[in-house]
Motif scaffolding. Structure first.
Motif, PDB file in Angstrom:
ATOM      1  N   ASN A   1      62.547  48.520  19.828  1.00 50.83           N
ATOM      2  CA  ASN A   1      63.381  47.931  20.846  1.00 50.83           C
ATOM      3  C   ASN A   1      63.685  46.575  20.690  1.00 50.83           C
ATOM      4  OD1 ASN A   1      63.421  50.282  22.273  1.00 50.83           O
ATOM      5  ND2 ASN A   1      62.205  49.689  23.797  1.00 50.83           N
ATOM      6  N   PHE A   2      64.532  46.267  19.559  1.00 48.86           N
ATOM      7  CA  PHE A   2      64.920  45.086  19.056  1.00 48.86           C
ATOM      8  C   PHE A   2      66.322  44.648  19.439  1.00 48.86           C
ATOM      9  CE2 PHE A   2      61.998  46.042  15.170  1.00 48.86           C
ATOM     10  CZ  PHE A   2      60.817  45.228  15.907  1.00 48.86           C
ATOM     11  N   PRO A   3      66.741  43.407  19.528  1.00 51.31           N
ATOM     12  CA  PRO A   3      67.850  43.021  20.232  1.00 51.31           C
ATOM     13  C   PRO A   3      69.102  43.579  19.144  1.00 51.31           C
ATOM     14  CG  PRO A   3      66.687  41.167  20.139  1.00 51.31           C
ATOM     15  CD  PRO A   3      65.655  42.356  19.446  1.00 51.31           C
ATOM     16  N   GLU A   4      68.659  43.729  17.876  1.00 49.85           N
ATOM     17  CA  GLU A   4      69.606  44.233  16.921  1.00 49.85           C
ATOM     18  C   GLU A   4      70.049  46.008  17.172  1.00 49.85           C
ATOM     19  OE1 GLU A   4      67.576  40.877  14.907  1.00 49.85           O
ATOM     20  OE2 GLU A   4      66.827  42.537  16.096  1.00 49.85           O
ATOM     21  N   TRP A   5      68.961  46.483  17.769  1.00 47.68           N
ATOM     22  CA  TRP A   5      69.655  47.831  18.103  1.00 47.68           C
ATOM     23  C   TRP A   5      70.836  47.664  19.059  1.00 47.68           C
ATOM     24  CZ3 TRP A   5      70.940  51.413  21.540  1.00 47.68           C
ATOM     25  CH2 TRP A   5      70.588  52.789  21.197  1.00 47.68           C
ATOM     26  N   ILE A   6      70.745  46.968  19.971  1.00 50.08           N
ATOM     27  CA  ILE A   6      71.631  46.797  21.090  1.00 50.08           C
ATOM     28  C   ILE A   6      72.869  46.237  20.516  1.00 50.08           C
ATOM     29  CG2 ILE A   6      72.402  45.352  22.966  1.00 50.08           C
ATOM     30  CD1 ILE A   6      69.325  45.980  24.424  1.00 50.08           C
TER      31      ILE A   6
ATOM     32  N   ARG B   1      77.439  57.089   7.382  1.00 49.71           N
ATOM     33  CA  ARG B   1      77.803  56.069   6.458  1.00 49.71           C
ATOM     34  C   ARG B   1      77.026  54.913   6.127  1.00 49.71           C
ATOM     35  NH1 ARG B   1      82.342  54.597   3.440  1.00 49.71           N
ATOM     36  NH2 ARG B   1      83.503  56.277   4.185  1.00 49.71           N
ATOM     37  N   LEU B   2      76.281  54.534   7.391  1.00 44.66           N
ATOM     38  CA  LEU B   2      75.577  53.387   7.340  1.00 44.66           C
ATOM     39  C   LEU B   2      74.332  53.512   8.301  1.00 44.66           C
ATOM     40  CD1 LEU B   2      75.337  50.182   6.836  1.00 44.66           C
ATOM     41  CD2 LEU B   2      76.530  49.777   8.765  1.00 44.66           C
ATOM     42  N   ALA B   3      73.278  53.095   7.678  1.00 42.55           N
ATOM     43  CA  ALA B   3      71.627  53.019   8.704  1.00 42.55           C
ATOM     44  C   ALA B   3      71.413  51.561   9.013  1.00 42.55           C
ATOM     45  CB  ALA B   3      70.870  53.900   7.946  1.00 42.55           C
ATOM     46  N   ILE B   4      71.179  51.239  10.256  1.00 38.72           N
ATOM     47  CA  ILE B   4      70.658  50.066  10.630  1.00 38.72           C
ATOM     48  C   ILE B   4      69.157  50.258  10.807  1.00 38.72           C
ATOM     49  CG2 ILE B   4      70.772  48.137  11.861  1.00 38.72           C
ATOM     50  CD1 ILE B   4      73.164  48.505  10.420  1.00 38.72           C
ATOM     51  N   VAL B   5      68.111  49.872  10.099  1.00 32.40           N
ATOM     52  CA  VAL B   5      66.493  50.168  10.219  1.00 32.40           C
ATOM     53  C   VAL B   5      65.810  48.978  10.217  1.00 32.40           C
ATOM     54  CG1 VAL B   5      67.157  52.594   9.248  1.00 32.40           C
ATOM     55  CG2 VAL B   5      66.435  50.413   7.795  1.00 32.40           C
TER      56      VAL B   5
ATOM     57  N   ARG C   1      70.087  60.238  -0.508  1.00 40.69           N
ATOM     58  CA  ARG C   1      71.297  60.550   0.114  1.00 40.69           C
ATOM     59  C   ARG C   1      72.469  59.471  -0.260  1.00 40.69           C
ATOM     60  NH1 ARG C   1      67.345  62.623   2.387  1.00 40.69           N
ATOM     61  NH2 ARG C   1      67.254  64.861   3.156  1.00 40.69           N
ATOM     62  N   ARG C   2      72.199  58.311  -0.750  1.00 41.57           N
ATOM     63  CA  ARG C   2      72.938  57.141  -1.076  1.00 41.57           C
ATOM     64  C   ARG C   2      73.698  56.848   0.065  1.00 41.57           C
ATOM     65  NH1 ARG C   2      76.163  59.202  -6.697  1.00 41.57           N
ATOM     66  NH2 ARG C   2      74.259  59.492  -7.982  1.00 41.57           N
ATOM     67  N   ILE C   3      72.982  56.675   1.284  1.00 41.24           N
ATOM     68  CA  ILE C   3      73.441  56.191   2.286  1.00 41.24           C
ATOM     69  C   ILE C   3      72.967  54.464   2.489  1.00 41.24           C
ATOM     70  CG2 ILE C   3      72.896  56.227   5.003  1.00 41.24           C
ATOM     71  CD1 ILE C   3      72.263  59.230   4.472  1.00 41.24           C
ATOM     72  N   ALA C   4      73.964  53.891   2.626  1.00 40.35           N
ATOM     73  CA  ALA C   4      73.753  52.311   2.828  1.00 40.35           C
ATOM     74  C   ALA C   4      73.037  51.949   3.987  1.00 40.35           C
ATOM     75  CB  ALA C   4      75.121  51.669   2.875  1.00 40.35           C
ATOM     76  N   ALA C   5      72.029  50.992   3.669  1.00 36.17           N
ATOM     77  CA  ALA C   5      71.063  50.796   4.857  1.00 36.17           C
ATOM     78  C   ALA C   5      70.859  49.397   4.871  1.00 36.17           C
ATOM     79  CB  ALA C   5      69.563  51.486   4.420  1.00 36.17           C
ATOM     80  N   VAL C   6      70.945  48.763   5.935  1.00 40.99           N
ATOM     81  CA  VAL C   6      70.461  47.507   6.420  1.00 40.99           C
ATOM     82  C   VAL C   6      69.348  47.297   6.962  1.00 40.99           C
ATOM     83  CG1 VAL C   6      71.623  45.386   7.375  1.00 40.99           C
ATOM     84  CG2 VAL C   6      73.024  47.033   6.664  1.00 40.99           C
ATOM     85  N   VAL C   7      68.426  46.596   6.578  1.00 37.37           N
ATOM     86  CA  VAL C   7      67.001  46.412   7.219  1.00 37.37           C
ATOM     87  C   VAL C   7      67.080  45.055   7.934  1.00 37.37           C
ATOM     88  CG1 VAL C   7      64.509  46.086   6.368  1.00 37.37           C
ATOM     89  CG2 VAL C   7      66.213  47.497   5.373  1.00 37.37           C
ATOM     90  N   VAL C   8      66.708  45.122   9.328  1.00 37.39           N
ATOM     91  CA  VAL C   8      66.548  43.934  10.162  1.00 37.39           C
ATOM     92  C   VAL C   8      65.059  43.604  10.504  1.00 37.39           C
ATOM     93  CG1 VAL C   8      68.458  44.855  11.417  1.00 37.39           C
ATOM     94  CG2 VAL C   8      66.156  45.191  12.225  1.00 37.39           C
ATOM     95  N   ARG C   9      64.805  42.175  10.608  1.00 34.48           N
ATOM     96  CA  ARG C   9      63.274  41.604  10.879  1.00 34.48           C
ATOM     97  C   ARG C   9      62.407  42.048   9.732  1.00 34.48           C
ATOM     98  NH1 ARG C   9      63.195  39.232  15.925  1.00 34.48           N
ATOM     99  NH2 ARG C   9      65.298  39.770  17.069  1.00 34.48           N
ATOM    100  N   ALA C  10      62.860  42.170   8.545  1.00 38.66           N
ATOM    101  CA  ALA C  10      62.149  42.620   7.409  1.00 38.66           C
ATOM    102  C   ALA C  10      62.683  42.194   6.131  1.00 38.66           C
ATOM    103  CB  ALA C  10      61.393  43.902   7.567  1.00 38.66           C
TER     104      ALA C  10
END
Length: 583
Positions: free
Chosen positions: A109-114, A149-153, A168-177
């Motif tokens: 439950n981080f602000p980035e989820w919302i 297409r995109l994962a926010i983790v 699976r060659r899915i682009a991922a953007v990492v938050v708070r790490a």
């Protein structure tokens, strides 16, 4: 009989129904009519906001008020919207996210989820929240199913699922790490993005979300909801809770009692990846300017501190959380007098807890809702004097658009008092399961969603749930498919037969239990089986009780393991669990 003063001003369900009926008759914005949706004639609103982005616009009058609070961070409604617009531009410009693409969210439950949710639905992309407790294999199954297409983790999820995403060659953007390997850093991508996305036309019938739910088949199914479905549940709740608040404040004014002085504020205790956390908490903030204080994980001491510090007015959580709020040591150490509502959902609340909550929180009234992932949490609601009088009920259908019917095995409607399958019809129902046409056809009949729960309606229209037709265990608000746990146990070479079922538990509602008939010559114990299961299953699915039976498990006439007989036999002998000797 105990008299609870906070109930004196709370209206009955009949009074709320009447107030909502008056609203729908007099206000064109809330008018409802029968409309052809999901294969049936559904009672739906004639007018809805154009899309979820327009729903966010309802917070414009509260632009400078606090919206998101996380630790020492605060964002106003206007600031959150600006960051979400930039996030939408980042998705669009940096990762080519377009209308209909799936965007997976794997965060606490981080602000980035919302922010990421708001960004994706603004683009007409489909938000796919993943259960943050999933193991890599569970996440891999869902990735193959929804093909985002995109994962926010967050960092934890990247560590756990990064190999699955990379494979699976899915682009991922990492938050708070820190971004490791092929992952992208949220801060860097946001800094490089335009301030706002290019406009996208998004309508009511465009898909908005895919939420995975445990099914009796053992593999999660993705419930697909349109923008119309999500907007419909939000507007239904706006009508209901607006009537509840208006009637309560009118009764207080008539008695010369001032209304609560604290601005509305909620504590986000339940995960955002659940419909309660996403719809009832997050999305319902916009029309009323409600502050949302985020907890990344549940800790009762921290919850009490935040309630006191942020003057939380509305607490919504699974029943285990509200019970811990009142029963854990140290209740008197914090001022919790700001609470006016203590809501619950996701699991049954023991009837005795209702009076306990009324006694512990003299300004707050407990409430309970019943809905499912497939209905976007819309179904029934109960609170105030009705809940105190019928603590075993989950309430009446939420007006003005929720309908409940009890059906027999031939799908014929049953009269009050008769037990059958609970079926729900409303415009918030999912349009179907992602890539599962047969499951969709079985679940949706003439616009009715077949819940798999068994219950009855009393003469006043209050719903009582008595059992589940589906082989599902509900532990602390998390649905667990017994077959999924059984399939995992069968992967152990020492297991010949396995039966998994739920046992009642005062804190969690249910816990997972298993009875094992070992293979010939196998030497098993509870610790080794749990270690095996922990490799494949989320921690909340691991059996808390395990028995071992030297004899084969009882069978039905069709030669299936007789789960009801096994549960009845072993649930009476909890003290013999994990001892390896049977009973």
């Amino acid at each position: 009989m105990t008299v609870f003063p906070q109930l004196a001003y709370r209206p009955s369900a009949a009074a709320i129904d009447a107030a909502v009926a008056k609203l729908t008759a007099e206000d064109p914005a809330f008018r409802v009519s029968r409309q052809p949706l999901n294969g049936g004639q559904i009672l739906a609103f004639d007018q809805l906001p154009a899309n979820l982005a327009a729903w966010f616009d309802l917070a414009v009058p509260f632009a400078d008020q606090d919206f998101l609070v996380f630790e020492d961070e605060r964002l106003s409604f206007a600031e959150t919207r600006a960051v979400a617009d930039r996030a939408a531009a980042m998705m669009q410009d940096r990762f080519a996210v377009a209308k209909g693409d799936r965007v997976m969210l794997g965060l606490r439950n981080f602000p980035e989820w919302i922010i990421a949710y708001m960004a994706a639905v603004t683009l007409g992309a489909i938000v796919v929240p993943f259960n943050a407790w999933w193991r890599a294999g569970e996440a891999g199954f869902a990735l193959d199913d929804c093909t985002p297409r995109l994962a926010i983790v967050d960092g934890e999820r990247w560590a756990a699922w990064g190999d699955e995403l990379t494979a699976r060659r899915i682009a991922a953007v990492v938050v708070r790490a820190p971004a490791v390997g092929p992952a992208h850093a949220w801060t860097a991508e946001m800094a490089a993005a335009p301030e706002a996305p290019r406009p996208v036309t998004v309508g009511h019938d465009d898909d908005a979300t895919i939420l995975y739910t445990s099914g009796s088949t053992g593999t999660p199914k993705g419930a697909v909801s349109t923008q119309r479905a999500v907007l419909s549940v939000l507007k239904c709740w706006a009508a209901y809770f607006g009537a509840l608040r208006g009637l309560t404040e009118a009764a207080m004014a008539a008695a010369g009692t001032p209304p609560p002085s604290d601005p509305v504020a909620s504590l986000q205790t339940v995960p955002l990846f659940h419909v309660t956390g996403c719809n009832a908490l997050f999305l319902m903030c916009f029309p009323i300017g409600r502050k949302l204080v985020l907890m990344p994980k549940w800790e009762v001491a921290e919850a009490r501190r935040l309630i006191a510090a942020e003057r939380i007015t509305h607490f919504v959580g699974v029943p285990t959380q509200s019970h811990e709020l009142l029963s854990a040591p140290g209740l008197a150490d914090h001022d919790l007098s700001s609470l006016v509502d203590i809501g619950g959902g996701g699991a049954a609340r023991p009837a005795s807890h209702v009076a306990d909550l009324l006694g512990a929180f003299p300004n707050a009234a407990p409430a309970l809702g019943y809905g499912l992932t497939e209905t976007n949490a819309l179904g029934c609601v109960t609170n105030g004097p009705d809940y105190a009088a019928r603590p075993a009920s989950t309430g009446r259908p939420t007006p003005p658009t929720s309908e409940i019917s009890i059906r027999d095995n031939a799908f014929a409607a049953l009269p009050p008092g008769a037990v059958g399958e609970i079926c729900l019809r409303n415009p918030a129902n999912m349009r179907g399961y992602w890539n599962r046409p047969e499951a969709t056809q079985a679940a949706l009949v003439d616009g009715w969603f077949r819940s798999g729960d068994l219950g009855y309606l009393d003469d006043d229209g209050f719903l009582f749930i008595v059992d589940r037709a589906k082989d599902i265990i509900v532990r602390g608000g998390e649905n667990i498919a017994a077959q999924e746990v059984e399939n995992c146990l069968y992967r152990h070479p020492g297991v010949a037969e396995a039966a998994v079922f739920g046992l009642p538990d005062i804190r969690l509602g249910e816990i997972v239990a298993a009875v094992i008939h070992p293979a010939a010559g196998a030497r098993l114990d509870g610790a080794s089986l749990r270690s095996h299961a922990e490799v494949h299953l989320s921690h909340f699915k691991i059996p808390a009780r395990i028995w071992f039976s030297a004899a084969p498990l009882p069978r039905t006439a069709s030669e299936k393991i007789d789960k009801r007989a096994v549960r009845a036999l072993y649930s009476e002998h909890r003290e013999n669990a994990d001892k390896g000797g049977g009973i």
